[in-house]
Scaffold this motif. Structure first.
Motif, PDB file in Angstrom:
ATOM      1  N   PRO A   1     -14.609  -6.112   0.372  1.00 44.96           N
ATOM      2  CA  PRO A   1     -13.805  -4.930   0.025  1.00 44.96           C
ATOM      3  C   PRO A   1     -12.797  -5.226  -1.073  1.00 44.96           C
ATOM      4  CG  PRO A   1     -13.060  -5.864   2.098  1.00 44.96           C
ATOM      5  CD  PRO A   1     -14.312  -6.592   1.728  1.00 44.96           C
TER       6      PRO A   1
ATOM      7  N   HIS B   1      -6.891  10.335  -4.163  1.00 49.42           N
ATOM      8  CA  HIS B   1      -7.445  10.032  -2.843  1.00 49.42           C
ATOM      9  C   HIS B   1      -8.881  10.557  -2.720  1.00 49.42           C
ATOM     10  CE1 HIS B   1      -3.838   8.440  -0.821  1.00 49.42           C
ATOM     11  NE2 HIS B   1      -3.162   9.274  -1.606  1.00 49.42           N
TER      12      HIS B   1
ATOM     13  N   LYS C   1     -12.256   8.238  -2.037  1.00 50.11           N
ATOM     14  CA  LYS C   1     -13.158   8.485  -0.910  1.00 50.11           C
ATOM     15  C   LYS C   1     -14.602   8.647  -1.391  1.00 50.11           C
ATOM     16  CE  LYS C   1      -9.747  10.727   2.115  1.00 50.11           C
ATOM     17  NZ  LYS C   1      -9.348  12.011   2.763  1.00 50.11           N
TER      18      LYS C   1
ATOM     19  N   GLY D   1     -16.364   5.443  -1.979  1.00 53.03           N
ATOM     20  CA  GLY D   1     -16.618   4.572  -0.844  1.00 53.03           C
ATOM     21  C   GLY D   1     -15.448   3.724  -0.396  1.00 53.03           C
ATOM     22  N   PHE D   2     -14.255   4.031  -0.900  1.00 56.45           N
ATOM     23  CA  PHE D   2     -13.078   3.278  -0.465  1.00 56.45           C
ATOM     24  C   PHE D   2     -12.537   3.871   0.834  1.00 56.45           C
ATOM     25  CE2 PHE D   2     -13.118   2.354  -5.030  1.00 56.45           C
ATOM     26  CZ  PHE D   2     -12.928   0.979  -5.025  1.00 56.45           C
ATOM     27  N   GLY D   3     -12.284   3.015   1.793  1.00 60.60           N
ATOM     28  CA  GLY D   3     -11.701   3.453   3.048  1.00 60.60           C
ATOM     29  C   GLY D   3     -10.191   3.356   3.023  1.00 60.60           C
ATOM     30  N   THR D   4      -9.562   4.054   3.942  1.00 62.40           N
ATOM     31  CA  THR D   4      -8.098   4.042   3.973  1.00 62.40           C
ATOM     32  C   THR D   4      -7.546   2.651   4.263  1.00 62.40           C
ATOM     33  OG1 THR D   4      -8.179   4.741   6.301  1.00 62.40           O
ATOM     34  CG2 THR D   4      -7.933   6.473   4.637  1.00 62.40           C
ATOM     35  N   ASN D   5      -8.345   1.821   4.940  1.00 60.41           N
ATOM     36  CA  ASN D   5      -7.872   0.460   5.224  1.00 60.41           C
ATOM     37  C   ASN D   5      -7.795  -0.404   3.964  1.00 60.41           C
ATOM     38  OD1 ASN D   5      -7.651   1.028   7.924  1.00 60.41           O
ATOM     39  ND2 ASN D   5      -9.648   0.163   8.477  1.00 60.41           N
ATOM     40  N   GLN D   6      -8.467   0.045   2.902  1.00 61.46           N
ATOM     41  CA  GLN D   6      -8.417  -0.699   1.638  1.00 61.46           C
ATOM     42  C   GLN D   6      -7.252  -0.255   0.761  1.00 61.46           C
ATOM     43  OE1 GLN D   6     -12.931   0.218   1.173  1.00 61.46           O
ATOM     44  NE2 GLN D   6     -12.491  -1.398  -0.320  1.00 61.46           N
TER      45      GLN D   6
END
Length: 459
Positions: free
Chosen positions: A177, A191, A195, A198-203
């Motif tokens: 990641p 944002h 999304k 493919g980026f998640g909020t944890n990244q």
């Protein structure tokens, strides 16, 4: 139907549309900024089941004019201060009408020679105006939502390539990641783009901001070659800029990719009086900006600019046996859209019409109007809760319900239009001054409307 019939039908339709459009433009400054309820109710005249038989083009256009025109929002009239919406300059509006008649598919030279030629010229003018690299990739999109998407897609793929990973072949499966560093007040379109990529909020690491919505440099996390840093030129509430000069050089030194979301604020670079706000913005890797905001082209037109054209082209290139090769990279390989309208024609027209000095004057004039509005609101008892450094004014008075009632009073009156926001935990009205058509008298009328609303609500 013979050749003459086809010619007559098209000509009559265009002539009627031109007459209706001219009448609309002629009355726009006297039009209510937001339609009345009866105007909105009249839209029901469009409601019908799927037509089984056709309707003459003239009748279709007359119906649009009769029931549609009055229910529009007068964003081009000079007293619309909602969102951050520019007007449409005369030349860009006219170019849009001509562009519609041409109906070009702006993907490469052999589908739209005039459009592509003008887009390439407009692209060069844009980077000259904004003092950005002139050998980068410039693409025309629907708006900053997609412009951000392009810049961030290029960032994602380029960083993975630097890490020795070809995600075009393997995709994101098992790829380590990446880290995305962005403002806690980053715009929602950033944002959305992340999304979609493919980026998640944890990244995502959201960095705290100061009282004006600027990233605090001392709050940045550890940055490395696996990091995308998203900065902002023009906070959507305050108009403030992240401290580029403090952040970008260090981020670049550590191998990060820096992207700037500058939907409206990046235009400060076109004004000698305001360009200091975006100092060092040119050091970034990619930028997103809207033409339909402060350049005042018709909707829709965003612009995505990337220092490294290869990074964009590797993500966006399309290849098919029916597509001819070109000496220059075609527009279809700079943005996600394949079939698209020739947005650059209107960009060319707006810049040609105003020139560098005219665009600088537009930026400065809007900023001066914002200061006048802020001073007038203070005289009415409002607290200005942002530093008015650009074209944004955020003001509050009374309690949250009072603010909402004041905004509704003004909107219902129809004299001008602005919305509400929540800024630093406080409900406020927000005025964005972005139109070439806004005059001193428009500002005066707006303040008078707000005064009437305030006295009515706080009596």
């Amino acid at each position: 139907m013979n050749d003459q019939d086809i010619k007559n039908l098209s000509t009559d339709a265009v002539n009627l549309a031109g007459t209706c459009a001219a009448r609309y433009v002629d009355s726009i400054r006297d039009k209510r900024v937001f339609p009345t309820q009866s105007d909105l109710d009249a839209l029901r005249n469009f409601d019908e089941a799927l037509p089984q038989n056709g309707t003459a083009a003239i009748d279709v256009l007359q119906q649009l004019d009769l029931y549609g025109a009055n229910a529009t929002v007068a964003t081009t009239g000079g007293r619309y201060f909602g969102l951050v919406v520019g007007g449409a300059t005369p030349a860009s509006m006219g170019a849009s009408i001509m562009n519609a008649a041409w109906d070009q598919i702006a993907i490469m030279e052999n589908t739209a020679p005039t459009a592509i030629h003008l887009e390439r010229l407009a692209a060069q003018w844009i980077v000259d105006l904004l003092h950005l690299p002139n050998d980068g990739s410039v693409g025309f999109t629907t708006g900053s939502s997609v412009a951000n998407l392009v810049g961030l897609a290029a960032a994602r793929n380029a960083l993975y390539e630097n890490l020795g990973i070809n995600i075009e072949e393997c995709g994101l499966t098992n790829a380590p990641p990446l880290q995305v560093v962005l403002s806690e007040q980053a715009h929602v379109t950033v944002h959305k783009a992340l999304k979609l990529l493919g980026f998640g909020t944890n990244q995502m690491i959201k960095v705290p901001c100061d009282s004006q919505g600027r990233i605090k440099p001392n709050a940045l996390p550890e940055i490395g070659p696996d990091t995308i840093v998203c900065l902002q030129a023009g906070n959507v509430n305050s108009g403030a800029f992240d401290p580029f000069a403090e952040i970008i050089p260090e981020a670049k030194q550590k191998g990060a990719w820096v992207h700037i979301d500058g939907a409206f604020g990046l235009w400060a670079l076109a004004s000698p009086d305001k360009k200091h706000l975006a100092e060092s913005a040119w050091l970034a890797d990619s930028w997103a900006v809207d033409a339909h905001k402060w350049l005042n082209t018709p909707y829709d037109c965003g612009i995505t600019i990337c220092r490294n054209p290869k990074a964009v082209h590797e993500v966006m290139t399309t290849v098919a046996p029916y597509l001819t090769s070109s000496e220059n990279v075609p527009p279809k390989d700079m943005v996600p859209e394949f079939s698209r309208r020739a947005r650059g024609v209107e960009v060319w027209a707006a810049i040609k019409e105003m020139g560098q000095e005219g665009i600088s004057d537009l930026i400065n004039r809007c900023c001066n109007h914002a200061i006048t509005l802020a001073n007038g609101l203070q005289e009415l008892g409002y607290e200005i809760v942002n530093d008015v450094v650009l074209n944004q004014v955020v003001a509050t008075i009374g309690n949250p319900d009072d603010i909402k009632a004041i905004a509704k009073f003004v909107q219902d009156e129809g004299e001008c239009w602005f919305g509400t926001t929540v800024w630093q935990g406080r409900t406020a009205i927000r005025l964005s001054v972005s139109s070439w058509a806004t005059t001193d008298n428009d500002v005066k009328r707006t303040l008078e409307s707000i005064k009437r609303a305030t006295e009515s609500v706080l009596k």
